[in-house]
Write a protein that holds these residues in place. Structure first.
Motif, mmCIF file in Angstrom:
data_model
loop_
_atom_site.group_PDB
_atom_site.id
_atom_site.type_symbol
_atom_site.label_atom_id
_atom_site.label_comp_id
_atom_site.label_asym_id
_atom_site.label_seq_id
_atom_site.Cartn_x
_atom_site.Cartn_y
_atom_site.Cartn_z
ATOM 1 N N ARG A 260 0.824 -1.218 0.000
ATOM 2 C CA ARG A 260 0.000 0.000 0.000
ATOM 3 C C ARG A 260 0.854 1.263 0.000
ATOM 4 N N GLU A 261 1.853 1.302 -0.868
ATOM 5 C CA GLU A 261 2.699 2.484 -1.024
ATOM 6 C C GLU A 261 2.620 2.935 -2.474
ATOM 7 N N PRO A 262 2.909 4.217 -2.733
ATOM 8 C CA PRO A 262 2.928 4.661 -4.135
ATOM 9 C C PRO A 262 4.008 3.927 -4.928
ATOM 10 N N VAL A 263 3.687 3.599 -6.165
ATOM 11 C CA VAL A 263 4.636 2.885 -7.031
ATOM 12 C C VAL A 263 5.028 3.790 -8.192
ATOM 13 N N ALA A 264 6.316 4.115 -8.273
ATOM 14 C CA ALA A 264 6.855 4.858 -9.419
ATOM 15 C C ALA A 264 7.770 3.879 -10.148
ATOM 16 N N ARG A 265 7.415 3.581 -11.390
ATOM 17 C CA ARG A 265 8.045 2.452 -12.066
ATOM 18 C C ARG A 265 8.504 2.874 -13.443
ATOM 19 N N TYR A 266 9.730 2.551 -13.753
ATOM 20 C CA TYR A 266 10.173 2.707 -15.133
ATOM 21 C C TYR A 266 11.130 1.573 -15.457
ATOM 22 N N GLY A 267 10.706 0.656 -16.324
ATOM 23 C CA GLY A 267 11.554 -0.477 -16.703
ATOM 24 C C GLY A 267 12.042 -1.209 -15.472
ATOM 25 N N PRO A 268 13.370 -1.300 -15.318
ATOM 26 C CA PRO A 268 13.936 -2.132 -14.244
ATOM 27 C C PRO A 268 14.076 -1.418 -12.904
ATOM 28 N N PHE A 269 13.490 -0.198 -12.799
ATOM 29 C CA PHE A 269 13.558 0.548 -11.542
ATOM 30 C C PHE A 269 12.150 0.722 -10.982
ATOM 31 N N VAL A 270 11.952 0.327 -9.735
ATOM 32 C CA VAL A 270 10.640 0.484 -9.110
ATOM 33 C C VAL A 270 10.823 1.154 -7.754
ATOM 34 N N MET A 271 10.434 2.439 -7.701
ATOM 35 C CA MET A 271 10.622 3.221 -6.485
ATOM 36 C C MET A 271 9.267 3.777 -6.043
ATOM 37 N N ASN A 272 9.307 4.726 -5.082
ATOM 38 C CA ASN A 272 8.050 5.304 -4.593
ATOM 39 C C ASN A 272 7.712 6.625 -5.278
ATOM 40 N N THR A 273 8.749 7.344 -5.757
ATOM 41 C CA THR A 273 8.510 8.634 -6.407
ATOM 42 C C THR A 273 9.267 8.688 -7.737
ATOM 43 N N LYS A 274 8.784 9.585 -8.624
ATOM 44 C CA LYS A 274 9.410 9.795 -9.921
ATOM 45 C C LYS A 274 10.864 10.262 -9.741
ATOM 46 N N GLN A 275 11.057 11.105 -8.734
ATOM 47 C CA GLN A 275 12.404 11.624 -8.465
ATOM 48 C C GLN A 275 13.379 10.493 -8.109
ATOM 49 N N GLU A 276 12.899 9.532 -7.337
ATOM 50 C CA GLU A 276 13.760 8.390 -6.975
ATOM 51 C C GLU A 276 14.088 7.538 -8.208
ATOM 52 N N VAL A 277 13.145 7.441 -9.142
ATOM 53 C CA VAL A 277 13.404 6.692 -10.381
ATOM 54 C C VAL A 277 14.473 7.431 -11.207
ATOM 55 N N MET A 278 14.343 8.772 -11.279
ATOM 56 C CA MET A 278 15.345 9.545 -12.026
ATOM 57 C C MET A 278 16.719 9.413 -11.388
ATOM 58 N N GLN A 279 16.753 9.397 -10.053
ATOM 59 C CA GLN A 279 18.016 9.199 -9.334
ATOM 60 C C GLN A 279 18.613 7.823 -9.665
ATOM 61 N N ALA A 280 17.756 6.837 -9.825
ATOM 62 C CA ALA A 280 18.223 5.487 -10.180
ATOM 63 C C ALA A 280 18.931 5.512 -11.537
ATOM 64 N N PHE A 281 18.350 6.233 -12.513
ATOM 65 C CA PHE A 281 18.998 6.381 -13.820
ATOM 66 C C PHE A 281 20.380 7.010 -13.684
ATOM 67 N N VAL A 282 20.456 8.087 -12.907
ATOM 68 C CA VAL A 282 21.735 8.796 -12.713
ATOM 69 C C VAL A 282 22.757 7.873 -12.055
ATOM 70 N N ASP A 283 22.337 7.214 -10.983
ATOM 71 C CA ASP A 283 23.255 6.317 -10.259
ATOM 72 C C ASP A 283 23.731 5.178 -11.160
ATOM 73 N N PHE A 284 22.815 4.645 -11.960
ATOM 74 C CA PHE A 284 23.187 3.549 -12.875
ATOM 75 C C PHE A 284 24.198 4.051 -13.898
ATOM 76 N N GLN A 285 23.922 5.212 -14.489
ATOM 77 C CA GLN A 285 24.825 5.754 -15.514
ATOM 78 C C GLN A 285 26.197 6.107 -14.936
ATOM 79 N N GLU A 286 26.215 6.492 -13.664
ATOM 80 C CA GLU A 286 27.502 6.837 -13.019
ATOM 81 C C GLU A 286 28.197 5.597 -12.459
ATOM 82 N N GLY A 287 27.648 4.420 -12.755
ATOM 83 C CA GLY A 287 28.294 3.167 -12.332
ATOM 84 C C GLY A 287 28.202 2.880 -10.858
ATOM 85 N N LYS A 288 27.183 3.433 -10.187
ATOM 86 C CA LYS A 288 27.065 3.249 -8.736
ATOM 87 C C LYS A 288 26.313 1.985 -8.353
ATOM 88 N N PHE A 289 25.894 1.201 -9.338
ATOM 89 C CA PHE A 289 25.191 -0.042 -9.004
ATOM 90 C C PHE A 289 26.208 -1.135 -8.650
#
Ligand code: FE2
Length: 289
Positions: A260-289
């Motif tokens: 029962r939490e908000p779902v912000a989803r884009y492809g292989p990233f599933v977070m609670n907010t759109k901002q967290e999904v965008m942060q996931a893209f940045v972190d992935f591109q910067e090799g932080k995974f």
């Protein structure tokens, strides 16, 4: 006034909705059937996706799932047939064999590949995505991986065999631990005409996906037939009643506590907010995974 008979029938879960998966392809062109996660049923909290893959044709699976990231949820691979090699950027590697399960908590992120370890023969199984609550989305990645012999196989009734991947059946616990969603994942084989009842955890969302044969779900006049490749979302009761039709039948039962939490989803990233999904893209591109 409520009759006693009525009270009893209320205890049984019924088929709230029934749907068929949609053929699609993912990875580098693997053919599969998307049952949850498509337009018809985008999710069933806490479940984000269910894919069935099943083919004898190598060209349907040979391209596999080359390197891709995940963050914020869990991927669960349950193999029925075939062998799949798994490898991630943290040094984890292994081969999933028939009957094995891999419950991968992606947490804050990893990059992995899932490639067939065979050039011919049948490849069959399921991938399920399970959401994580906000407090666990950035947890360390973790694997719970079990060979077939580590998964309890019970015979709870005549003509019924149940593999307990997660959850409890007649006092036997499956090997998977996930307190956040307290999941149940059973692989159920019923001989033709065999019947079984199972008490579902209270408050969980649950579904049955029939992958061979056909089964009636529910009690009495409320029972509905569910055929192979159909998903039944269970509703309105705490006991699942399952009866195989004229053929031997196999199905998975999956249940989990909704987040029962908000779902912000884009492809292989599933977070609670759109901002967290965008942060996931940045972190992935910067090799932080
Ligand atoms: Fe993956």
């Amino acid at each position: 006034m409520t009759t006693a008979t009525h009270d009893v029938s209320l205890r049984y879960a019924r088929v709230g909705r029934k749907l068929r998966g949609q053929p699609t392809s993912d990875g580098a062109g693997v053919r599969l059937t998307r049952v949850i996660g498509g337009a018809e049923l985008p999710d069933l909290d806490p479940f984000l996706l269910l894919d069935e893959f099943g083919t004898d044709r190598a060209e349907d699976y040979i391209a596999g799932f080359p390197e891709h990231p995940h963050r914020g949820f869990e991927t669960v691979t349950y193999m029925l047939d075939g062998r799949m090699r798994h490898k991630d950027n943290h040094g984890n590697e292994g081969v999933l064999v028939p009957g094995s399960v891999q419950w991968m908590t992606a947490g804050r992120g990893l990059v992995h590949s899932e490639m067939p370890e065979q050039h011919e023969g049948r490849m069959r199984g399921f991938q399920l995505w399970v959401n994580l609550p906000a407090r666990d989305k950035m947890t360390d990645p973790r694997y719970q991986e079990f060979a077939p012999e580590r998964i309890p196989l019970l015979q709870p009734a005549d003509g019924v065999a149940v593999k307990v991947i997660a959850g409890r059946v007649d006092g036997t616990d499956g090997p998977i631990a996930q307190p956040a969603t307290d999941p149940v994942y059973l692989d159920i084989a019923l001989d033709a005409g065999a019947q079984w009842q199972y008490a579902l955890p209270e408050g969980h969302n649950a579904f049955v996906y029939v992958y061979e044969g056909a089964a009636a779900i529910g009690d009495g006049v409320d029972a509905r037939e569910v055929e192979a490749q159909e998903l039944a979302v269970l509703a309105g009761g705490e006991v699942l009643k399952l009866r195989a039709g004229a053929a031997d039948t196999r199905a998975i039962l999956v249940a989990g506590r909704p987040l029962r939490e908000p779902v912000a989803r884009y492809g292989p990233f599933v977070m609670n907010t759109k901002q967290e999904v965008m942060q996931a893209f940045v972190d992935f591109q910067e090799g932080k995974f």
